[in-house]
Each structure stands twice: as C-alpha cells, then as structure tokens.
Design a protein around this motif. Structure first.
Motif, PDB file in Angstrom:
ATOM      1  N   ALA A 106      57.294  47.892  12.818  1.00  0.00           N
ATOM      2  CA  ALA A 106      57.422  46.880  11.762  1.00  0.00           C
ATOM      3  C   ALA A 106      58.510  45.872  12.102  1.00  0.00           C
ATOM      4  O   ALA A 106      58.329  44.662  11.914  1.00  0.00           O
ATOM      5  N   ALA A 107      59.633  46.346  12.619  1.00  0.00           N
ATOM      6  CA  ALA A 107      60.723  45.433  12.999  1.00  0.00           C
ATOM      7  C   ALA A 107      60.293  44.511  14.140  1.00  0.00           C
ATOM      8  O   ALA A 107      60.586  43.310  14.124  1.00  0.00           O
ATOM      9  N   ALA A 108      59.576  45.050  15.121  1.00  0.00           N
ATOM     10  CA  ALA A 108      59.104  44.229  16.243  1.00  0.00           C
ATOM     11  C   ALA A 108      58.123  43.162  15.756  1.00  0.00           C
ATOM     12  O   ALA A 108      58.191  41.997  16.171  1.00  0.00           O
ATOM     13  N   VAL A 109      57.228  43.538  14.859  1.00  0.00           N
ATOM     14  CA  VAL A 109      56.266  42.582  14.308  1.00  0.00           C
ATOM     15  C   VAL A 109      56.990  41.513  13.490  1.00  0.00           C
ATOM     16  O   VAL A 109      56.616  40.332  13.528  1.00  0.00           O
ATOM     17  N   GLN A 110      58.043  41.914  12.767  1.00  0.00           N
ATOM     18  CA  GLN A 110      58.860  40.936  12.031  1.00  0.00           C
ATOM     19  C   GLN A 110      59.396  39.873  12.983  1.00  0.00           C
ATOM     20  O   GLN A 110      59.265  38.679  12.717  1.00  0.00           O
ATOM     21  N   VAL A 111      60.009  40.313  14.071  1.00  0.00           N
ATOM     22  CA  VAL A 111      60.616  39.377  15.020  1.00  0.00           C
ATOM     23  C   VAL A 111      59.566  38.425  15.589  1.00  0.00           C
ATOM     24  O   VAL A 111      59.749  37.199  15.601  1.00  0.00           O
ATOM     25  N   VAL A 112      58.443  38.959  16.042  1.00  0.00           N
ATOM     26  CA  VAL A 112      57.388  38.121  16.621  1.00  0.00           C
ATOM     27  C   VAL A 112      56.838  37.143  15.582  1.00  0.00           C
ATOM     28  O   VAL A 112      56.638  35.954  15.868  1.00  0.00           O
ATOM     29  N   SER A 113      56.625  37.619  14.376  1.00  0.00           N
ATOM     30  CA  SER A 113      56.082  36.751  13.319  1.00  0.00           C
ATOM     31  C   SER A 113      57.033  35.616  12.975  1.00  0.00           C
ATOM     32  O   SER A 113      56.606  34.472  12.780  1.00  0.00           O
ATOM     33  N   TRP A 114      58.329  35.926  12.876  1.00  0.00           N
ATOM     34  CA  TRP A 114      59.317  34.873  12.612  1.00  0.00           C
ATOM     35  C   TRP A 114      59.336  33.862  13.758  1.00  0.00           C
ATOM     36  O   TRP A 114      59.362  32.650  13.524  1.00  0.00           O
ATOM     37  N   LEU A 115      59.326  34.347  14.985  1.00  0.00           N
ATOM     38  CA  LEU A 115      59.347  33.442  16.133  1.00  0.00           C
ATOM     39  C   LEU A 115      58.146  32.505  16.125  1.00  0.00           C
ATOM     40  O   LEU A 115      58.286  31.298  16.366  1.00  0.00           O
ATOM     41  N   LEU A 116      56.978  33.027  15.838  1.00  0.00           N
ATOM     42  CA  LEU A 116      55.778  32.188  15.808  1.00  0.00           C
ATOM     43  C   LEU A 116      55.856  31.139  14.699  1.00  0.00           C
ATOM     44  O   LEU A 116      55.417  30.001  14.880  1.00  0.00           O
ATOM     45  N   GLN A 117      56.440  31.501  13.581  1.00  0.00           N
ATOM     46  CA  GLN A 117      56.587  30.504  12.508  1.00  0.00           C
ATOM     47  C   GLN A 117      57.597  29.421  12.893  1.00  0.00           C
ATOM     48  O   GLN A 117      57.395  28.247  12.591  1.00  0.00           O
ATOM     49  N   PHE A 118      58.673  29.815  13.577  1.00  0.00           N
ATOM     50  CA  PHE A 118      59.626  28.800  14.041  1.00  0.00           C
ATOM     51  C   PHE A 118      58.973  27.888  15.072  1.00  0.00           C
ATOM     52  O   PHE A 118      59.244  26.684  15.086  1.00  0.00           O
ATOM     53  N   VAL A 119      58.107  28.424  15.909  1.00  0.00           N
ATOM     54  CA  VAL A 119      57.351  27.589  16.847  1.00  0.00           C
ATOM     55  C   VAL A 119      56.483  26.608  16.062  1.00  0.00           C
ATOM     56  O   VAL A 119      56.402  25.420  16.393  1.00  0.00           O
ATOM     57  N   GLY A 120      55.838  27.101  15.017  1.00  0.00           N
ATOM     58  CA  GLY A 120      55.024  26.222  14.170  1.00  0.00           C
ATOM     59  C   GLY A 120      55.819  25.059  13.614  1.00  0.00           C
ATOM     60  O   GLY A 120      55.346  23.920  13.587  1.00  0.00           O
ATOM     61  N   HIS A 121      57.037  25.328  13.201  1.00  0.00           N
ATOM     62  CA  HIS A 121      57.875  24.255  12.656  1.00  0.00           C
ATOM     63  C   HIS A 121      58.381  23.326  13.747  1.00  0.00           C
ATOM     64  O   HIS A 121      58.351  22.105  13.591  1.00  0.00           O
ATOM     65  N   GLY A 122      58.842  23.890  14.841  1.00  0.00           N
ATOM     66  CA  GLY A 122      59.414  23.059  15.897  1.00  0.00           C
ATOM     67  C   GLY A 122      58.388  22.254  16.656  1.00  0.00           C
ATOM     68  O   GLY A 122      58.585  21.064  16.917  1.00  0.00           O
ATOM     69  N   VAL A 123      57.269  22.865  17.003  1.00  0.00           N
ATOM     70  CA  VAL A 123      56.261  22.201  17.828  1.00  0.00           C
ATOM     71  C   VAL A 123      55.337  21.318  16.996  1.00  0.00           C
ATOM     72  O   VAL A 123      55.032  20.195  17.385  1.00  0.00           O
TER      73      VAL A 123
END
Length: 191
Positions: A106-123
């Motif tokens: 669950a913690a690993a999925v949290q990290v990946v999910s947050w990273l993908l959302q930050f990519v969505g915002h930045g890119v």
C-alpha cells in the motif's frame, strides 16, 4: 447544489485540473490513493462501540467522515460515492489483517500514485497541484471531484458542468495573471 459552497470548491479544485490527460490520471489514481490511505489507516485501532474489532480503526472513521461530508456537500454524487468510500475502508481493513506485507504494498502504491499525479500537473497542467495551496481541501475534495468528473462524462448535470467550465476558466486566467505579476521586474540583474 450550492450547499456548503460546492461550486466554489469544485472551481478551486478544477482550476488545477483542466487538462484532459491530468483529469484521467486523477480519475485512475485518486481512488487508488484513497484505497491505500484507507488501508494504512486501518493500522490505527480505535475504541468504536458496536464495530467489530477488525474494523474499529481510523480507516472506518475516515470513511464515515468523508462519506457524510460528500453527502452534505453534493447530495446526489455524495450519496452514490459514500458506499464506495465505506467499501474501500472495509476492504482495506480486511487486507491489512489478512495479507502479509500489505502495508508495504500500500505504501509503495501510494508513492507511485502521488508521483504520477505530480507528473500530470507538471507535464500536462504546467502548474502546481491544488494541495500546495490548500492541502486539506484538496485531499478531501479529490475523490468527490473525480467522481463528479465521471458523472459529467456520463451526462449528469451538464448545466453545472458548463457553469464550472466558465468559472474554472476565469479562475485560471486570474491565477495566470497573478503568476505573471510575481515574475515582473525579475531580470537577470536581480539574480
């Protein structure tokens, strides 16, 4: 629909989520984040009368608060979303108690999910996420916002959708002007 300022909240959140790719990223990963958040919250036991001990935890309380809040904020979408939130909590609690190393997953999925959302915002959005301006509002509204986006895609309340598109466009324009105003006068000599 204006109970508790729904349109104001959705305009705030929507002004950070206008690019279709970023919206789709959030539609996929906000529920994933909510499930893993509920799962991790299941590790915090609470004395809840009338609740089986396996489910007497922070996850259950969070699900109840979110579900009730969504119903009060947006009665139709909230009533449809609240059972889903509760099921996420119950399934998360079950997984924590019955699957080895589930918290690690669950913690690993949290990290990946947050990273993908930050990519969505930045890119795609080319702007910081809403949580940098209002953490509690963004974390509470994200699941409801993506649910309402899905309902809009299914044809629900197109009048509200059009109003929000207008208010979001206006707010984004104001945000862009404010951003340009901060950048004025900052030439190379000031660095």
């Amino acid at each position: 629909m204006a109970f508790l300022g729904l349109e104001k909240h959705l305009t705030f959140y929507g002004s950070y989520h206008a690019h279709p790719t970023n919206i789709y990223i959030h539609i996929v990963f906000v529920p994933v984040l909510m499930f893993t958040m509920m799962s991790l919250g299941a590790n915090v036991s609470l004395p809840l009368p009338l609740v089986p001990s396996e489910y007497a935890n922070l996850s259950t309380v969070t699900a109840a608060v979110y579900g009730l809040g969504y119903i009060l904020l947006a009665p139709i979408p909230g009533t449809l979303l609240a059972p889903y939130v509760l099921v996420q909590s119950l399934v998360g609690s079950y997984c924590v108690g019955h699957i080895d190393r589930f918290n690690m997953y669950a913690a690993a999925v949290q990290v990946v999910s947050w990273l993908l959302q930050f990519v969505g915002h930045g890119v795609f959005e080319k702007r910081a996420p809403a949580l940098l301006d209002n953490l509690s509002q963004a974390l509470f509204l994200a699941p409801l916002f993506v649910w309402i986006e899905v309902l809009f895609m299914m044809g629900w309340n197109q009048e509200l959708k059009l109003r929000l598109e207008g208010s979001v466009a206006e707010r984004r324009k104001e945000m862009d002007q404010a951003k340009k105003g901060k950048g004025k006068g900052k030439g190379k000599s000031e660095l």
